[in-house]
Design a protein around this motif. Structure first.
Motif, PDB file in Angstrom:
ATOM      1  N   ILE A   1      67.536  82.490  38.095  1.00  0.00           N
ATOM      2  CA  ILE A   1      66.849  81.203  37.981  1.00  0.00           C
ATOM      3  C   ILE A   1      67.592  80.123  38.752  1.00  0.00           C
TER       4      ILE A   1
ATOM      5  N   GLU B   1      60.625  72.264  44.031  1.00  0.00           N
ATOM      6  CA  GLU B   1      61.891  72.347  43.308  1.00  0.00           C
ATOM      7  C   GLU B   1      63.067  72.118  44.244  1.00  0.00           C
TER       8      GLU B   1
ATOM      9  N   ASN C   1      61.741  80.730  30.006  1.00  0.00           N
ATOM     10  CA  ASN C   1      63.177  81.030  29.945  1.00  0.00           C
ATOM     11  C   ASN C   1      63.791  80.711  28.594  1.00  0.00           C
TER      12      ASN C   1
ATOM     13  N   LEU D   1      64.101  78.729  44.553  1.00  0.00           N
ATOM     14  CA  LEU D   1      63.358  77.508  44.267  1.00  0.00           C
ATOM     15  C   LEU D   1      62.150  77.411  45.191  1.00  0.00           C
TER      16      LEU D   1
ATOM     17  N   PHE E   1      68.083  68.332  36.549  1.00  0.00           N
ATOM     18  CA  PHE E   1      67.183  69.333  37.116  1.00  0.00           C
ATOM     19  C   PHE E   1      67.616  70.741  36.730  1.00  0.00           C
TER      20      PHE E   1
ATOM     21  N   TRP F   1      65.954  69.302  43.946  1.00  0.00           N
ATOM     22  CA  TRP F   1      67.377  69.641  43.937  1.00  0.00           C
ATOM     23  C   TRP F   1      68.124  68.909  45.048  1.00  0.00           C
TER      24      TRP F   1
ATOM     25  N   LYS G   1      67.330  71.629  32.798  1.00  0.00           N
ATOM     26  CA  LYS G   1      65.954  71.842  32.324  1.00  0.00           C
ATOM     27  C   LYS G   1      65.322  73.070  32.962  1.00  0.00           C
ATOM     28  N   ARG G   2      65.704  73.397  34.191  1.00  0.00           N
ATOM     29  CA  ARG G   2      65.174  74.602  34.826  1.00  0.00           C
ATOM     30  C   ARG G   2      65.687  75.860  34.124  1.00  0.00           C
TER      31      ARG G   2
ATOM     32  N   THR H   1      62.390  75.680  29.766  1.00  0.00           N
ATOM     33  CA  THR H   1      61.028  76.128  30.031  1.00  0.00           C
ATOM     34  C   THR H   1      60.654  77.267  29.098  1.00  0.00           C
TER      35      THR H   1
END
Length: 272
Positions: free
Chosen positions: A212, A222, A29, A218, A18, A226, A21-22, A26
């Motif tokens: 971020i 999200e 980002n 979040l 998680f 998490w 990739k966050r 993206t």
């Protein structure tokens, strides 16, 4: 306690699926990933822009095993990057990385291309590892694998490479952080330990990572994802700890039984 109330640190883990990739995966980002790649390749390549690709590569023929990447992207000049995060030791991790990289080389030609001249685009894989290779030495945390001529030591082919980073072997302290790569690796290894943004990571790209990665930023969905990761992580750690305790107890009990059998055997020998 409900899942969304589970306690955790201020920042998410960048090496979790998680979190990784966050932070890196993206479109909004992608400047973070571009900065990291340019620092890592240190002039060997310059990434001007990136396009994120699908994470599954089925190959041109059905006989090829599907490759599922953590992150795959293409640079402005057509070069391709695979970024793999591996938390636990895997027996064939090197083999898997080579297979993933080779699959991108293989699939650069399709049946529709006529008169192809074998002009391959560069392919690079970066492996972020939370474990160590058995044959690496303490302090050797960066492994840049290239195709070289063994006789001369010169690079034979400069459009294919594997880069492995063993984060457990990166043990530099804050005063020793002399390069941008040092600061990047320190951040990746220690992000979850921070309770505030440190001044030595004040560059804009790091500031964006902290924003971020902050749990309070979040959204509800999200946050649930998490919390689910944290619960699975804690459950796994507790299961492993319990298994170790059971194995230790069983080993101790078996040792006691062996000693008793040996003692009885000696007593029988003495009486005979």
């Amino acid at each position: 306690m409900e899942m969304h109330e589970m306690p955790c640190g201020r920042f998410i883990d960048p090496l979790s699926d998680f979190g990784f990739k966050r932070i890196f995966g993206t479109e909004a980002n992608k400047d973070i990933l571009i900065d990291f790649l340019n620092v890592l390749f240190a002039g060997e390549r310059h990434v001007a822009d990136l396009t994120f690709n699908q994470n599954e590569n089925n190959g041109q023929l059905s006989i090829f095993r599907k490759a599922v990447f953590d992150l795959c992207c293409t640079g402005a000049d057509g070069e391709q990057f695979i970024i793999e995060v591996q938390r636990v030791k895997q027996e064939y991790f090197k083999d898997r990385c080579l297979y993933y990289s080779a699959s991108l080389v293989r699939d650069q030609v399709t049946a529709e291309i006529a008169n192809w001249k074998y002009d391959l685009k560069p392919v690079y894989l970066i492996g972020l590892m939370d474990f160590c290779f058995e044959d690496s030495l303490d302090g050797q945390y960066l492994h840049e694998i290239r195709l070289v001529n063994r006789s001369s030591g010169q690079v034979f082919y400069d459009k294919f490479g594997l880069t492995f980073i063993e984060l457990p072997r990166f043990k530099k302290h804050v005063p020793e952080l002399s390069t941008e790569l040092d600061r990047w690796l320190y951040l990746l290894k220690n992000l979850t330990k921070f309770d505030q943004v440190p001044t030595f990571l004040s560059q804009p790209v790091f500031g964006k990572v902290f924003r971020i990665a902050e749990v309070c930023n979040l959204n509800e969905q999200e946050k649930m994802a998490w919390d689910a990761y944290l619960k699975a992580k804690w459950d796994n750690e507790n299961s492993m700890e319990y298994a170790k305790k059971v194995a230790t107890k069983e080993g101790r009990e078996e040792g006691i039984k062996r000693n008793k059998r040996r003692k009885r055997g000696r007593e029988i020998e003495d009486r005979s």
